[in-house]
Structures are given as C-alpha cells and as structure tokens.
Design a protein around this motif. Sequence first.
Motif, mmCIF file in Angstrom:
data_model
loop_
_atom_site.group_PDB
_atom_site.id
_atom_site.type_symbol
_atom_site.label_atom_id
_atom_site.label_comp_id
_atom_site.label_asym_id
_atom_site.label_seq_id
_atom_site.Cartn_x
_atom_site.Cartn_y
_atom_site.Cartn_z
ATOM 1 N N ALA A 10 0.815 -1.208 0.000
ATOM 2 C CA ALA A 10 0.000 0.000 0.000
ATOM 3 C C ALA A 10 0.847 1.254 0.000
ATOM 4 C CB ALA A 10 -0.934 -0.002 1.219
ATOM 5 N N SER A 11 2.031 1.204 0.651
ATOM 6 C CA SER A 11 2.863 2.397 0.725
ATOM 7 C C SER A 11 3.367 2.829 -0.634
ATOM 8 C CB SER A 11 4.051 2.139 1.666
ATOM 9 O OG SER A 11 4.824 1.075 1.191
ATOM 10 N N ASP A 12 3.401 1.886 -1.616
ATOM 11 C CA ASP A 12 3.857 2.248 -2.954
ATOM 12 C C ASP A 12 2.866 3.183 -3.640
ATOM 13 O OD1 ASP A 12 6.013 0.620 -2.545
ATOM 14 O OD2 ASP A 12 5.111 -1.117 -3.518
ATOM 15 N N LYS A 13 1.629 3.216 -3.165
ATOM 16 C CA LYS A 13 0.591 4.002 -3.806
ATOM 17 C C LYS A 13 0.341 5.317 -3.080
ATOM 18 C CE LYS A 13 -1.655 -0.308 -5.240
ATOM 19 N NZ LYS A 13 -2.876 -1.132 -5.148
ATOM 20 N N PHE A 14 1.155 5.635 -2.096
ATOM 21 C CA PHE A 14 0.971 6.883 -1.377
ATOM 22 C C PHE A 14 1.201 8.066 -2.312
ATOM 23 C CE2 PHE A 14 2.280 5.035 3.033
ATOM 24 C CZ PHE A 14 1.037 4.437 3.131
ATOM 25 N N THR A 15 0.339 9.069 -2.174
ATOM 26 C CA THR A 15 0.527 10.316 -2.912
ATOM 27 C C THR A 15 1.534 11.184 -2.168
ATOM 28 O OG1 THR A 15 -1.252 11.436 -1.725
ATOM 29 C CG2 THR A 15 -1.871 10.171 -3.691
ATOM 30 N N TRP A 16 1.974 12.275 -2.809
ATOM 31 C CA TRP A 16 2.910 13.180 -2.162
ATOM 32 C C TRP A 16 2.278 13.789 -0.905
ATOM 33 C CZ3 TRP A 16 7.253 14.538 -0.587
ATOM 34 C CH2 TRP A 16 7.556 15.846 -0.205
ATOM 35 N N LYS A 17 0.995 14.104 -0.986
ATOM 36 C CA LYS A 17 0.304 14.643 0.184
ATOM 37 C C LYS A 17 0.327 13.644 1.330
ATOM 38 C CE LYS A 17 -4.295 16.208 1.668
ATOM 39 N NZ LYS A 17 -5.680 16.461 1.241
ATOM 40 N N GLN A 18 0.106 12.351 1.026
ATOM 41 C CA GLN A 18 0.130 11.324 2.067
ATOM 42 C C GLN A 18 1.533 11.137 2.635
ATOM 43 O OE1 GLN A 18 -1.772 8.173 -0.249
ATOM 44 N NE2 GLN A 18 -3.499 8.195 1.184
ATOM 45 N N TRP A 19 2.557 11.235 1.780
ATOM 46 C CA TRP A 19 3.929 11.115 2.271
ATOM 47 C C TRP A 19 4.263 12.247 3.230
ATOM 48 C CZ3 TRP A 19 6.775 7.134 2.745
ATOM 49 C CH2 TRP A 19 6.733 6.093 1.821
ATOM 50 N N ARG A 20 3.796 13.460 2.914
ATOM 51 C CA ARG A 20 4.015 14.581 3.821
ATOM 52 C C ARG A 20 3.361 14.317 5.171
ATOM 53 N NH1 ARG A 20 1.817 19.758 1.003
ATOM 54 N NH2 ARG A 20 2.197 20.578 3.108
ATOM 55 N N ILE A 21 2.142 13.810 5.150
ATOM 56 C CA ILE A 21 1.437 13.487 6.389
ATOM 57 C C ILE A 21 2.194 12.408 7.156
ATOM 58 C CG2 ILE A 21 -0.686 12.530 7.341
ATOM 59 C CD1 ILE A 21 -2.143 13.774 4.900
ATOM 60 N N LEU A 22 2.664 11.399 6.430
ATOM 61 C CA LEU A 22 3.382 10.290 7.061
ATOM 62 C C LEU A 22 4.678 10.762 7.709
ATOM 63 C CD1 LEU A 22 2.968 7.260 7.418
ATOM 64 C CD2 LEU A 22 4.328 6.888 5.367
ATOM 65 N N ILE A 23 5.401 11.654 7.034
ATOM 66 C CA ILE A 23 6.646 12.208 7.598
ATOM 67 C C ILE A 23 6.337 12.987 8.883
ATOM 68 C CG2 ILE A 23 8.484 13.888 7.222
ATOM 69 C CD1 ILE A 23 8.395 13.083 4.232
ATOM 70 N N ALA A 24 5.261 13.772 8.848
ATOM 71 C CA ALA A 24 4.882 14.551 10.032
ATOM 72 C C ALA A 24 4.530 13.628 11.201
ATOM 73 C CB ALA A 24 3.696 15.457 9.699
ATOM 74 N N LEU A 25 3.738 12.592 10.934
ATOM 75 C CA LEU A 25 3.345 11.665 11.994
ATOM 76 C C LEU A 25 4.554 10.886 12.507
ATOM 77 C CD1 LEU A 25 -0.045 10.256 10.638
ATOM 78 C CD2 LEU A 25 0.384 12.276 12.055
#
Length: 469
Positions: A10-25
């Motif tokens: 699932a992580s391969d399908k993360f959008t840039w917006k989701q990656w930003r959220i993931l980095i913040a979390l």
Amino acid sequence: MSVLSSSPAASDKFTWKQWRILIALGLLHLSRAMGKSLQAPLYPPEAISKGVSPASIGAIFSIYELTVFLICPFLAKIINRMGYTMSIHLGMLLTGMCYISIGLLDLATSADTFLWVSLTTRMVEAVGTAIVYMSVFAVVLASFPNSVACTYTIIEFCYGCGSIIGPVAGSILLQDTNFMVPFVSVGALMLLVSYLAPCLLPQGLVSSSALGRETDKMNFASVVSSLRITAVQVNMVCIAVTTSVYSFYAPVLQPHLLKFQLSPLEISVTFVLMFGTAMVAMPIAGQISDKFVPGLLLTAIGLVAIFFGSMFIGPAPFVHVKVIWPACAAGLVVAGLGMACVLGGCFVDGISALIEHGYDDDLETFGLMTALFSASYSLGSFVGPFVSGLLYNSLGFRASTYFVLLSTLFALVTILAYVIVGAVEKPPTAPEPGKEVSCESERNGKKPAKENPLDIGIDCIYGSAQLFY
C-alpha cells in the motif's frame, strides 16, 4: 477494506500529500518516544538523590496514565472544534514544555518541591500526549483509509526507533553533562516538531465539519454490546495484566540495576532490551497471529514467556541462581518477546471476536477495539508503577516480583477457564430504531446502505474512548 489485512504494497501508492502526512506523523512519534523512554532510566536516580521515596516515584509514573484515563472524555469535542492540525501543535507544545520543566527539576532544592512539580508536570504532559494521540488516530483513519495497517506499522516503527534512541542518547548526554541537558534537549526537539509538523500537514486536513459528524450525540449501544462478549473481556484482562508488568519496572528497575555497577549508558541499554524487544517484535507477532497462530494461543504463549522471563529479572526469591546482569538481561528480552505476543495476539483475536459476533470488518470495528484496548492499557499502566513503588519500599525488588508472577498466572487462568467453559454468547444486535444515533445518514432520515452496529464514524470512535477514559 479489511482491517485485519492491509496490503504491504500500500505504501507504494501513497501520494505526495500522504507522504508529507506520514513524515509529520513519524516525526511526532519519534520525538514523543525519545522523551517518554528517557524517564525510566534517568528520572529515578535524580528523584532519589533529591530525597523522593520509591513509592512516590511510582505515584509520579502512575499519575500520567490516570490523567490520560480521566481527561479523554473532555478532549474529543475540543479537538473536533479546534481541528486536528492545531490540536497536534498544541499537544506537542505542551509536551515539549513539560520535558523542559522536568529538566529544570535539577535546580529543585527540596524533596517536596521536586515531588509536586513532577506530579503537576506529568499531568500536563498526559494532557498533551492524549491530544496528540487522538488527533493522530483521526488523521490516519481519514488520510489513509485503504492502508491503515501499513501506516500504523510505519509510525509505530518510528516510535520504536525513538524508544531506543532516547535512553541511549540521553545517557551519553548525562555522562558528559547533567540531568537537565537530556530533558531540555528532547523538550526543545518537541517544540521544533510542534511547529514543523503543522507545516507538513495540509491545512484543513481533517475537521469535524469536513467529516460531517458531531460528537454531541453518541450511540454507545454497540460499545456496551461488545463488552458482553467473553472473548473481548478475556483479551482486555490480558492487555491490562501485560501493561501492568510492562510499566511495573519503570520506576524500580534502575535502582535494581545499580547493584551490577553499570554506567548510565549500560543501564539505558538494559532498559532497551525489554521495551525495544517488545517494539521490534510486535509487528511480527501481529502477522503471526493473523496468518499462522490463533490470537488466543499466541497470547497464552506470550504470558508464559512473561512469567519465565520475570522470574530471572530479579530473580524471584524462589529462583536460587546468582544475581548477575546476564540473567537479568535475558529475562528482560524474554519478557519483551512475551509482551509483543500478548499485545499482537489480543488485538487480532479481539477484532476477530467482534466480527464473529456480527460486527463488520471495517475501520469502525478497528477503532472500537483500539478504544477498548487503550482503556485496558491505561489501567494496567497506572496500576503497574503504583504497585511497584509501594512493594519496592516495603519488600525490595526481588520479593515484589511476586506481583508480576501472580498477575501473569491470573491472566493465564482466565484464558484457561474461557477455553474450558467455552461460553456461548449471543451476537450483539444493532441499536433499535428510535434510539439515539449519530450517523450522518441516519440523522438525515436516510437508512444506511448496510446495517452496521459500528457505523458511527470517527468521532464516535472517540465516543468509545470517552466511555472508558
């Protein structure tokens, strides 16, 4: 979407917006874990040097979980009104300031001042942590609806890394400086993250208006029904017992390790053996429970491991072996593996029990199980250090191990009784028409597409947490 099985890719399908959220979390969890893991190895010796008793140190550790347990009913509505980005900022700001305050306790001149400032600081820290935890949970559910399990695995990995980095880095700083520097440093890091994380999180990411749900009307019928399921009760008991063991050693393990003449760095590494092992092994235990071994069996195996591991940490009075550090370290590793098995097995078994009794395999069921287990976790984490401080004062470390052993035996007997009796329960039914509901579609007079006793939305997951916290 299945809550129990999320695609690893699932992580391969993360959008840039989701990656930003993931980095913040990830940054939030990393910095929080670094601060929390500092306290067990570094705080007790400083408190003892100021004249604070072991029983009082246990109360200082316990007050944190008690505050989390009591404050959550008042936080859900506040968080929804503020918005989750602002709540995360506020929560991290409070937590960072608390760690700086803990560092400044080095300047305290009396035991009473040290004690009361510590208690106050821990309560405020608990409020900040609860705000962050509840906000992060909502952000994950809303931003990663198709990869909840994968996302949680990533951010929990960040938390595990912080749990290892914190005590090691803190001990290195302590050796070269003093008690103040490690805590002020991690507090400053949290303050930095409190401003950085909102910059990474898109504005208006999640809010109660965007979700179209309110917390004013909660439907707790499904929550009450879930508590009538014997399997859920058994798993909650096992979680409470395991977390009481997990937190039992926080205020008293460091004084016990002093007899081995270890340096502050070696003591911190010893703490990592237990808590780090549990963190690293937990995702593996969850996968084993999901695919290979029934959750209840894995839980029983974990409890047995905790029992035998705890026998050698002291060691227990009836274990006639020499009190040496390698035996203590081996016991901590075995107990850590056991905790991972219990926490991983209980969660999967609890969700499976809900699904078998008519609950849907979806995010709402995942959220309900999280609320139930969070309540059990907080209860165990409150009891553990409180009891350990009292027992250490009166009996010493080795004799106080009986609490851990008897608690673990109680959980094992509970599982055995459940298996033998084989209680048959009725599946919970959906709330009757006419009762209070909170789904947007039901409030608008529309019938939901699918009858689901847990179709109550993210805010009602908070309602479940409110009921227990």
